[in-house]
Each structure stands twice: as structure tokens, then as C-alpha cells.
Motif scaffolding. Structure first.
Motif, PDB file in Angstrom:
ATOM      1  N   VAL A  14      35.295  50.564  38.290  1.00 41.93           N
ATOM      2  CA  VAL A  14      36.540  51.299  38.068  1.00 41.93           C
ATOM      3  C   VAL A  14      37.752  50.451  38.435  1.00 41.93           C
ATOM      4  O   VAL A  14      38.818  50.591  37.831  1.00 41.93           O
ATOM      5  CB  VAL A  14      36.551  52.640  38.842  1.00 41.93           C
ATOM      6  N   ALA A  15      37.598  49.559  39.413  1.00 43.84           N
ATOM      7  CA  ALA A  15      38.708  48.658  39.757  1.00 43.84           C
ATOM      8  C   ALA A  15      39.019  47.730  38.594  1.00 43.84           C
ATOM      9  O   ALA A  15      40.189  47.463  38.286  1.00 43.84           O
ATOM     10  CB  ALA A  15      38.367  47.855  41.013  1.00 43.84           C
ATOM     11  N   LEU A  16      37.971  47.226  37.929  1.00 40.59           N
ATOM     12  CA  LEU A  16      38.186  46.361  36.771  1.00 40.59           C
ATOM     13  C   LEU A  16      38.793  47.152  35.615  1.00 40.59           C
ATOM     14  O   LEU A  16      39.677  46.656  34.910  1.00 40.59           O
ATOM     15  CB  LEU A  16      36.863  45.729  36.337  1.00 40.59           C
ATOM     16  N   HIS A  17      38.350  48.369  35.431  1.00 43.78           N
ATOM     17  CA  HIS A  17      38.896  49.208  34.362  1.00 43.78           C
ATOM     18  C   HIS A  17      40.374  49.484  34.598  1.00 43.78           C
ATOM     19  O   HIS A  17      41.168  49.514  33.649  1.00 43.78           O
ATOM     20  CB  HIS A  17      38.116  50.521  34.281  1.00 43.78           C
ATOM     21  N   SER A  34      33.934  36.152  42.474  1.00 42.79           N
ATOM     22  CA  SER A  34      32.526  35.897  42.169  1.00 42.79           C
ATOM     23  C   SER A  34      31.639  37.042  42.650  1.00 42.79           C
ATOM     24  O   SER A  34      30.664  37.401  41.975  1.00 42.79           O
ATOM     25  CB  SER A  34      32.083  34.578  42.802  1.00 42.79           C
ATOM     26  N   THR A  35      31.984  37.630  43.793  1.00 42.36           N
ATOM     27  CA  THR A  35      31.214  38.774  44.301  1.00 42.36           C
ATOM     28  C   THR A  35      31.342  39.958  43.364  1.00 42.36           C
ATOM     29  O   THR A  35      30.359  40.641  43.053  1.00 42.36           O
ATOM     30  CB  THR A  35      31.703  39.158  45.710  1.00 42.36           C
ATOM     31  N   LEU A  36      32.572  40.232  42.905  1.00 41.65           N
ATOM     32  CA  LEU A  36      32.780  41.346  41.987  1.00 41.65           C
ATOM     33  C   LEU A  36      32.054  41.104  40.665  1.00 41.65           C
ATOM     34  O   LEU A  36      31.395  42.016  40.134  1.00 41.65           O
ATOM     35  CB  LEU A  36      34.272  41.553  41.750  1.00 41.65           C
ATOM     36  N   SER A  37      32.139  39.898  40.127  1.00 38.76           N
ATOM     37  CA  SER A  37      31.482  39.586  38.860  1.00 38.76           C
ATOM     38  C   SER A  37      29.964  39.727  38.979  1.00 38.76           C
ATOM     39  O   SER A  37      29.303  40.281  38.084  1.00 38.76           O
ATOM     40  CB  SER A  37      31.831  38.163  38.417  1.00 38.76           C
ATOM     41  N   ALA A  38      29.432  39.268  40.108  1.00 36.26           N
ATOM     42  CA  ALA A  38      27.988  39.374  40.311  1.00 36.26           C
ATOM     43  C   ALA A  38      27.554  40.832  40.427  1.00 36.26           C
ATOM     44  O   ALA A  38      26.509  41.232  39.892  1.00 36.26           O
ATOM     45  CB  ALA A  38      27.580  38.608  41.568  1.00 36.26           C
ATOM     46  N   GLY A  39      28.369  41.634  41.106  1.00 37.08           N
ATOM     47  CA  GLY A  39      28.049  43.051  41.240  1.00 37.08           C
ATOM     48  C   GLY A  39      28.045  43.767  39.903  1.00 37.08           C
ATOM     49  O   GLY A  39      27.192  44.638  39.651  1.00 37.08           O
ATOM     50  N   LEU A  40      28.965  43.416  39.036  1.00 35.28           N
ATOM     51  CA  LEU A  40      29.021  44.045  37.709  1.00 35.28           C
ATOM     52  C   LEU A  40      27.857  43.593  36.834  1.00 35.28           C
ATOM     53  O   LEU A  40      27.301  44.387  36.067  1.00 35.28           O
ATOM     54  CB  LEU A  40      30.355  43.714  37.040  1.00 35.28           C
ATOM     55  N   ARG A  41      27.448  42.323  36.956  1.00 34.30           N
ATOM     56  CA  ARG A  41      26.287  41.861  36.198  1.00 34.30           C
ATOM     57  C   ARG A  41      25.019  42.578  36.667  1.00 34.30           C
ATOM     58  O   ARG A  41      24.158  42.942  35.849  1.00 34.30           O
ATOM     59  CB  ARG A  41      26.118  40.344  36.370  1.00 34.30           C
ATOM     60  N   GLU A  42      24.904  42.785  37.980  1.00 33.24           N
ATOM     61  CA  GLU A  42      23.757  43.517  38.511  1.00 33.24           C
ATOM     62  C   GLU A  42      23.734  44.948  37.977  1.00 33.24           C
ATOM     63  O   GLU A  42      22.663  45.489  37.659  1.00 33.24           O
ATOM     64  CB  GLU A  42      23.808  43.530  40.037  1.00 33.24           C
ATOM     65  N   LEU A  43      24.914  45.565  37.867  1.00 35.10           N
ATOM     66  CA  LEU A  43      24.995  46.924  37.338  1.00 35.10           C
ATOM     67  C   LEU A  43      24.550  46.962  35.880  1.00 35.10           C
ATOM     68  O   LEU A  43      23.784  47.849  35.475  1.00 35.10           O
ATOM     69  CB  LEU A  43      26.430  47.451  37.474  1.00 35.10           C
ATOM     70  N   THR A  45      22.592  44.821  34.377  1.00 29.54           N
ATOM     71  CA  THR A  45      21.155  44.540  34.339  1.00 29.54           C
ATOM     72  C   THR A  45      20.346  45.768  34.715  1.00 29.54           C
ATOM     73  O   THR A  45      19.327  46.086  34.088  1.00 29.54           O
ATOM     74  CB  THR A  45      20.820  43.377  35.296  1.00 29.54           C
ATOM     75  N   LEU A  46      20.826  46.476  35.730  1.00 31.87           N
ATOM     76  CA  LEU A  46      20.151  47.693  36.177  1.00 31.87           C
ATOM     77  C   LEU A  46      20.099  48.733  35.068  1.00 31.87           C
ATOM     78  O   LEU A  46      19.065  49.372  34.836  1.00 31.87           O
ATOM     79  CB  LEU A  46      20.877  48.259  37.401  1.00 31.87           C
ATOM     80  N   LEU A  47      21.216  48.889  34.349  1.00 36.14           N
ATOM     81  CA  LEU A  47      21.296  49.887  33.283  1.00 36.14           C
ATOM     82  C   LEU A  47      20.737  49.378  31.962  1.00 36.14           C
ATOM     83  O   LEU A  47      20.430  50.171  31.063  1.00 36.14           O
ATOM     84  CB  LEU A  47      22.755  50.328  33.089  1.00 36.14           C
ATOM     85  N   GLY A  48      20.632  48.075  31.828  1.00 37.52           N
ATOM     86  CA  GLY A  48      20.126  47.495  30.594  1.00 37.52           C
ATOM     87  C   GLY A  48      21.098  47.577  29.439  1.00 37.52           C
ATOM     88  O   GLY A  48      20.686  47.631  28.272  1.00 37.52           O
ATOM     89  N   VAL A  49      22.386  47.572  29.734  1.00 35.98           N
ATOM     90  CA  VAL A  49      23.418  47.681  28.697  1.00 35.98           C
ATOM     91  C   VAL A  49      24.578  46.762  29.038  1.00 35.98           C
ATOM     92  O   VAL A  49      24.699  46.268  30.160  1.00 35.98           O
ATOM     93  CB  VAL A  49      23.942  49.135  28.572  1.00 35.98           C
ATOM     94  N   THR A  50      25.449  46.538  28.055  1.00 37.74           N
ATOM     95  CA  THR A  50      26.690  45.798  28.282  1.00 37.74           C
ATOM     96  C   THR A  50      27.826  46.793  28.436  1.00 37.74           C
ATOM     97  O   THR A  50      28.056  47.633  27.566  1.00 37.74           O
ATOM     98  CB  THR A  50      26.992  44.848  27.105  1.00 37.74           C
ATOM     99  N   PRO A  63      32.427  51.018  24.239  1.00 44.71           N
ATOM    100  CA  PRO A  63      32.476  52.490  24.236  1.00 44.71           C
ATOM    101  C   PRO A  63      31.582  53.108  25.312  1.00 44.71           C
ATOM    102  O   PRO A  63      31.983  54.072  25.987  1.00 44.71           O
ATOM    103  CB  PRO A  63      32.010  52.851  22.824  1.00 44.71           C
ATOM    104  N   LEU A  64      30.381  52.547  25.494  1.00 44.67           N
ATOM    105  CA  LEU A  64      29.507  53.050  26.557  1.00 44.67           C
ATOM    106  C   LEU A  64      30.112  52.758  27.926  1.00 44.67           C
ATOM    107  O   LEU A  64      30.024  53.574  28.846  1.00 44.67           O
ATOM    108  CB  LEU A  64      28.123  52.407  26.445  1.00 44.67           C
ATOM    109  N   GLY A  65      30.749  51.587  28.049  1.00 46.87           N
ATOM    110  CA  GLY A  65      31.412  51.249  29.314  1.00 46.87           C
ATOM    111  C   GLY A  65      32.498  52.249  29.664  1.00 46.87           C
ATOM    112  O   GLY A  65      32.637  52.650  30.828  1.00 46.87           O
ATOM    113  N   GLU A  66      33.274  52.679  28.668  1.00 46.70           N
ATOM    114  CA  GLU A  66      34.318  53.679  28.905  1.00 46.70           C
ATOM    115  C   GLU A  66      33.703  54.992  29.395  1.00 46.70           C
ATOM    116  O   GLU A  66      34.228  55.639  30.311  1.00 46.70           O
ATOM    117  CB  GLU A  66      35.112  53.925  27.618  1.00 46.70           C
ATOM    118  N   ALA A  67      32.573  55.394  28.790  1.00 45.15           N
ATOM    119  CA  ALA A  67      31.919  56.637  29.192  1.00 45.15           C
ATOM    120  C   ALA A  67      31.372  56.534  30.612  1.00 45.15           C
ATOM    121  O   ALA A  67      31.462  57.490  31.403  1.00 45.15           O
ATOM    122  CB  ALA A  67      30.792  56.970  28.215  1.00 45.15           C
TER     123      ALA A  67
END
Length: 300
Positions: A14-17, A34-43, A45-50, A63-67
């Protein structure tokens, strides 16, 4: 086992949004980029979506990111509500308080109030965030702020508030532009072609226009200022005249200028300074106590 997103990952998202910038989002979360970017990549990967499309120039949410962001706001608001319950159960004004303040209040009111507040409530950890009215009201609704110092009337959504004091609005002008001014100025005497106002987003602009009480009033859109200090310099250089709140005048905004002021002969030449919070907040009694502390600090 199903692995769920963490609160920290949702905060990063939400901070990035909100900022649309990795560096600014990292600063808002008090972590490295780098910590924030890594955390978002982990998210992701966890969800399996971009969720976020990345390139060097722009941050764009899918669009999925907005939702996901919309649901993340609600989850974080609920999590913050848990923390609010805990703070409400403790000693009043002895924990963190995230206070939003609009730009036409913050520099003129806070310097005189903060020393008294620190003396009266030494355990209070006050975190200040200055934003324009619309953004501040949105942050309050989303749970990013606990309460908000704002000027009414303003459509801030569903809020409860405690009035603090009234702040008159006065006409400010160079004496050569308005020779022999009367004790008060009738709104119809103001030359709309020379009236300088704040740009859109500042509620004081709406208060100033309401003070003029003229439905056909159309100020020149080419002379909008970004701050009250900018408007003062424009008036002092005889570019036009403006409307200033009394608190800014009392705080010395006209020091070292030739500007004079007069009250407006209008019952609407006034804004009400108030402390606002969400109606659902369990800390409402604490905020009312804080409002009284603000009034006491100003009177003292």
C-alpha cells in the motif's frame, strides 16, 4: 499449509501504491529500498501473480494488483484497530498518536502548542504528518492517521470532531493598492481580477471564496499560490491581494512586509479549527482529552 501474506508485506504494497515510487515507499515504511522490493517479490511469489509492473520510469499496478491493494487497506485498518484497542486500554495520552495537520494550520499553530503539550503529557509520542485536506481525510479513513487537525467546513467523510477555536479570515493588501481602507471591507469591494488564492487542494481556498459571499466570483486561475508564504510575497510586491487566516497573521507571516489587513464584513469570513477522528475509534475519549489539551496549550 497455506501461507498468508504478512502485515509487513501488505504495508509495503500500500505504501508503493500511495507513492508510486519505490524509494519514497521505502522511506514511508522506514526500510531500505532493497528490503521493500524483496518483500514485494516475496508477496508476488507467495500469491503466484504479478501485482506491480516495474520499469525505470513508472510503477504501474496490474488490475489484480489494484484489487489486492483495496483489500490490503481494509486488512491493515482492522489490524490497526486491534492496536487502537490496546492503546485505549492503557493510560491516556501516554502512547503513540499519529496526528495529521493541514498546511494552512501546521506552521502557524504547532510551534506555539507543542512545548505546552510536551510539558503536560511527557509520555505522549506525537507523530506529525502534514497533508492537504483531501489526502489527510483519506489517510484518516484508511487508518493511517489517528486524528486530524483541520479547518471546517470541509467534506471529510464520516468523522467525529471536537471544535477548538474559530479562526477569522482577513483581507491582506499593499497599502498603495487600497488607500484609506475602511475599518472592515465589504466583499463586493474586492476586485476579483486581483485576488490571489491558494491552488486547488487547499480547503482555505474554499473558505476564502465562501467569505466573499459572491456566487459569480471567478478569481484569475493564473494567480494561484502554493502556500500562504508565497501569497504574502506576491501581495507585498503588489501583484494582488489575498485572504489570510488570523492564526497566520498572529504567527508573524507579515513580518518585514508592508502589508496591511482588514476584517471582512461577512459572517462567513471564518473557519473553525477542529480535531477530527473516525467514529469507530475506541480512543474517542482520549481524543477529546487531547482536544482539551490543545485548547489549554493555545490559551496558555
Amino acid at each position: 499449509m497455506i501461507y498468508l501474506p504478512t502485515i509487513k508485506q501488505l504495508q509495503y504494497l500500500v505504501a508503493l501504491h500511495r507513492s508510486r515510487h519505490f524509494g519514497k515507499a521505502a522511506e514511508a515504511c522506514y526500510v531500505t529500498q532493497s528490503t521493500l522490493s524483496a518483500g514485494l517479490r516475496e508477496l508476488e511469489t507467495l500469491l503466484g501473480v504479478t501485482l506491480v509492473e516495474r520499469n525505470r520510469r513508472v510503477v504501474r499496478f496490474t488490475p489484480l494488483g489494484e484489487a489486492v491493494v483495496e483489500r490490503a487497506w481494509r486488512i491493515l485498518a482492522e489490524a490497526d484497530g486491534i492496536a487502537e484497542l490496546a492503546r485505549a486500554a492503557g493510560k491516556p495520552l501516554a502512547s503513540e498518536l499519529r496526528l495529521g495537520v493541514i498546511p494552512t494550520i501546521a506552521p502557524f499553530l504547532l510551534p506555539s502548542l507543542l512545548p505546552g503539550l510536551r510539558k503536560q503529557w511527557p509520555e505522549l509520542k506525537l507523530f506529525l504528518r502534514e497533508e492537504q485536506s483531501g489526502q489527510a481525510c483519506e489517510a484518516l479513513a484508511r487508518g493511517q492517521l489517528d486524528c486530524l487537525l483541520l479547518a471546517l467546513p470541509y467534506a471529510c467523510g464520516e468523522i467525529e470532531f471536537e471544535p477548538l477555536f474559530d479562526d477569522p479570515i482577513r483581507l491582506a493588501f499593499h497599502p498603495e493598492d487600497l488607500p484609506n481602507p475602511p475599518a472592515s471591507i465589504a466583499p463586493e469591494r474586492i476586485d476579483e481580477s486581483r485576488l490571489l488564492l491558494l491552488e486547488d487542494g487547499h480547503c482555505l481556498k474554499d473558505h476564502a471564496l465562501a467569505a466573499c459571499s459572491r456566487a459569480t466570483f471567478r478569481p484569475d486561475q493564473s494567480v494561484l499560490g502554493t502556500s500562504l508564504h508565497t501569497l504574502v510575497q506576491m501581495v507585498d510586491n503588489r501583484i494582488g491581494m489575498t485572504l489570510l487566516p488570523q492564526m497566520a497573521i498572529d504567527a508573524g507571516i507579515l513580518t518585514n512586509t508592508s502589508i496591511e489587513t482588514r476584517p471582512l464584513a461577512s459572517p462567513k469570513a471564518m473557519r473553525s479549527i477542529a480535531l477530527a477522528w473516525r467514529p469507530s475509534s475506541p480512543r474517542a475519549d482520549e481524543y477529546r482529552l487531547f482536544a482539551r489539551a490543545l485548547r489549554d496549550a493555545r490559551a496558555g
